[in-house]
Design an enzyme around this catalytic site. Structure first.
Site, short mmCIF file in Angstrom:
data_model
loop_
_atom_site.label_atom_id
_atom_site.label_comp_id
_atom_site.label_asym_id
_atom_site.label_seq_id
_atom_site.Cartn_x
_atom_site.Cartn_y
_atom_site.Cartn_z
N ARG A 252 -63.28 -99.46 9.29
CA ARG A 252 -62.11 -98.62 9.21
C ARG A 252 -61.44 -97.83 10.96
NH1 ARG A 252 -63.88 -93.76 6.37
NH2 ARG A 252 -63.04 -92.34 7.95
N HIS A 256 -60.19 -91.49 6.92
CA HIS A 256 -59.78 -91.69 4.85
C HIS A 256 -58.93 -92.10 4.55
CE1 HIS A 256 -61.65 -91.81 1.30
NE2 HIS A 256 -61.24 -90.68 1.49
N TYR A 265 -65.31 -86.58 12.53
CA TYR A 265 -66.55 -86.65 12.67
C TYR A 265 -67.23 -88.66 13.02
CZ TYR A 265 -63.51 -89.30 9.31
OH TYR A 265 -62.63 -90.08 8.61
#
Lengths: 352, 346
Positions: A252, A256, A265
């Site tokens: 990805r 998110h 993160y």
């Protein structure tokens, strides 16, 4: 387990064929179709993010980096198959035939965005995690019982494999030989939690062993291997051989959703070694004489125009009716709900 | 010393104070450390959950006490219930209350019944923190207010704070409590600020709070609907109607006496609850007052709730879905209009 489940590829990062057994299956039309859809959904995805940033679209879950996985898998489907996507699989939906303006409307909170076009079996994207796996198993089992050759495909991420629904859906499908392909896009993060912190298994594909079904691990950024392996699994399913678990290893690129910042993160250098799936397809096309500059140019212009039109259609869509809130809750509206609807309408008119 | 801080910071501070005071307090849930699992971020400021409420906890208390779990609600909820019965005091974060569907058995059949089924030998001092509430553009499966579901289950306590001050004191009481407490946090209230003392303090569960005194009508609000009630009360005051706004704060146990005393004083009751209308807390309180306070009433009880439909994703539909001060005022005017007065027959 990595050795038991090597990552299968048709092409390497440079777009060179590494497994000649697929060579006879590759042709110009297929390659151009796959590239067309990857380019189309990437342009859609980037447009959606930019609309969200401008306040013209709600919170959005981007899929950049996963185009090969989504396009290759959706292209392998037959028109009457069932698709069970998640909130990150709008690329697969669009490839399968979902309406583009409708897809924008979905992200603007419109119920119209969940309605698939006539003749396409696309469930509304699953927002809770892994709930769509038992659904895919159930729909596939029902098709088998009805005596059709239709199959279903369940899209889910690495995080979903931790859920109980993953186990129950896989087991049900296996026990009842339901014609379903469990298509996992392992993009290595469940929101902020990396895969090593989610599971102690080295691969997701190996989990298939526990259910007595084939497990295949593929390069999810190689659109051709995705297409061929999903096609093969669907054919087995249609023949009555039951389900397959496919782990498409991908990445990805972004957040998110548009509500989080992945630099908070993820290590800054993580994913730097990954070659973008569109660039890989471009290299493959150039290496094999399929790259046609004029066609690429024309495709890009056509897609841009299609997206601009879809945005226009979304934005000129009439505002939602208050009736929409009430009309789809039951097949026949109970008297109490009809009263509530009336009182809402009266209240709103009173305010105007 | 009190300062002005947000509801999210008040909740965060309560968890820190509880964890400093008692080694047995641990936190588990999805993304609660949030990035602290990434090696290069270990000593840095990880984001701490999808809305940042658990920020800084893993840095202070370490990974043994702050667990980023796999996405497996039944797994960690069941683990929390049993860990609690061994003597730990877990805080289990259910990211959205809507996800209870994935772990309901662990809460209603397991945690809620351990004490009873062990004949009092076991206790389950767990606090389930969970987000609820509409108005966040989060659609039908992330916006519900399911506190009535838990309120109906014996063995569970249910808390729904409306201010930062209450959130901190109630959360500390919930963590100290020896029964399972479901602690509801409205996601649209996280940025609301208010005065909060720095020190450790608790607010007893089962104690309502009168947020505004008045004599003409009682308006009971649940969670952020307390604010809707307060806004309505300000507007009603300009009409010459003085509303008393009562916040139950805990739904189980429920402070019946405070609610009934207010109705006895004002003789009229409106309940504002953004949950769906059937079998919700507004309905429960209406039944309570009809049963124990019928003689206090000068008008039928009114409930202002969401309609019996899912929460719409569309922003304009979501705005009209929720209770508003105008709907509350309409309800009050309707009941005051209906109230017979001497002048009406002249």
């Amino acid at each position: 387990m990595n050795t038991h489940y090597p990552i299968k590829q048709v092409m390497d990062k440079e777009g060179r064929i590494v497994d000649s057994s697929y060579e006879s299956l590759i042709n110009e039309q297929l390659v151009k179709d796959l590239y067309y859809h990857m380019y189309r959904i990437r342009t859609f995805d980037r447009k959606a993010i930019s609309l969200q940033r401008q306040g013209r679209l709600g919170t959005y879950a981007p899929f950049e980096g996963q185009e090969a996985a989504q396009v290759g898998s959706a292209m392998a489907l037959q028109p009457a198959d069932w698709m069970f996507p998640t909130y990150r699989d709008h690329g697969a939906k669009l490839t399968f035939g979902a309406d583009m303006a409708g897809t924008f409307l979905y992200w603007n909170g419109r119920v119209e965005g969940c309605v698939p076009p006539e003749g396409r079996n696309i469930f509304p994207p699953a927002v809770p995690i892994a709930t769509q796996l038992p659904h895919a198993a159930g729909a596939a089992w029902a098709e088998r019982r009805k005596g059709t050759k239709n199959a279903s495909i369940a899209y889910f991420g690495d995080g979903a494999t931790s859920e109980g629904d993953f186990h129950e859906g896989m087991n049900f499908a296996s026990v009842f030989k339901a014609p379903v392909v469990f298509f996992n896009q392992n993009n290595r993060y469940a929101i902020s939690v990396p895969i090593e912190k989610q599971m102690n298994s080295e691969t997701i594909a190996q989990k298939a062993v526990a259910y007595g079904m084939p497990g295949v691990r593929i390069d999810g950024n190689d659109c051709l291997i995705v297409y061929f392996e999903v096609m093969k699994a669907l054919e087995e399913a249609r023949k009555g051989q039951g389900p397959t678990l496919i782990e498409a290893v991908t990445w990805r690129t972004g957040a998110h959703t548009t509500a989080d910042d992945p630099t908070k993160y993820r290590p800054a250098d993580q994913g730097k070694d990954i070659v973008d799936p569109l660039l890989r397809m471009e290299r493959f096309m150039k290496n094999n004489g399929y790259w046609d500059e004029a066609w690429v140019q024309e495709t890009a212009e056509r897609i841009t125009a299609e997206i601009e039109k879809a945005v226009e259609d979304m934005e000129s869509y009439p505002t939602p009716n208050v009736e929409d809130l009430f009309d789809y809750v039951f097949a026949e509206m109970p008297a109490q709900l009809a009263e509530q609807k009336q009182s809402y309408l009266t209240h709103l008119r009173g305010n105007q | 010393m009190a300062r002005i801080i947000s509801m999210a910071d008040a909740i965060n501070e309560a968890m820190k104070l509880a964890m400093r005071k008692d080694e047995n307090v641990i936190l588990m849930g999805e993304d609660v450390a949030g990035g602290a699992e990434v090696d290069h971020l270990q000593d840095e400021d990880a984001w701490g959950g999808v809305l940042g409420v658990t920020k800084g906890l893993v840095q202070e208390f370490g990974r043994d006490r702050i667990l980023d779990t796999p996405i497996a609600e039944a797994g960690y909820m069941g683990a929390a219930m049993a860990a609690a019965s061994t003597g730990l005091r877990p805080i289990a974060e259910l990211m959205f209350n809507d996800f209870i569907g994935s772990c309901l058995d662990e809460v209603l059949n397991q945690g809620a019944k351990f004490r009873y089924m062990f004949g009092g030998k076991a206790q389950v001092p767990v606090t389930v923190r969970t987000m609820h509430g509409a108005g966040f553009r989060a659609a039908a499966q992330h916006s519900q207010s399911l506190y009535a579901l838990f309120t109906s289950v014996p063995g569970l306590k249910v808390v729904v704070p409306s201010t930062p001050y209450d959130a901190k004191g109630l959360l500390l009481a919930a963590i100290e409590d020896n029964d399972p407490v479901i602690f509801f946090e409205d996601k649209t209230l996280y940025n609301v600020t208010g005065e909060v003392p720095e020190e450790y303090y608790t607010i007893p569960l089962g104690k309502a709070d009168i947020k505004r005194e008045g004599s003409d009508v009682t308006i009971i609000g649940i969670g952020k609907q307390v604010n809707t009630a307060l806004e309505a009360a300000e507007k009603l005051a300009s009409q010459g109607i003085e509303a008393e706004v009562v916040d139950p704060r805990s739904l189980s146990p429920l402070d019946e006496n405070t609610l009934l005393a207010s109705v006895e004083k004002t003789n009229r009751l409106v309940i504002v609850d953004e949950a769906n209308p059937r079998c919700n807390v507004a309905t429960d309180i209406a039944a309570l007052v009809a049963d124990k306070g019928f003689d206090f009433l000068d008008a039928p009880i009114k409930r202002v709730t969401a309609p019996h439909t899912p929460v719409p994703f569309s922003p304009p539909l979501e705005d009209i879905y929720l209770p508003t001060p105008e709907k509350v005022i309409e309800a009050v005017n309707e009941m005051i209009g209906e109230t017979p007065s001497v002048g009406a027959y002249a």
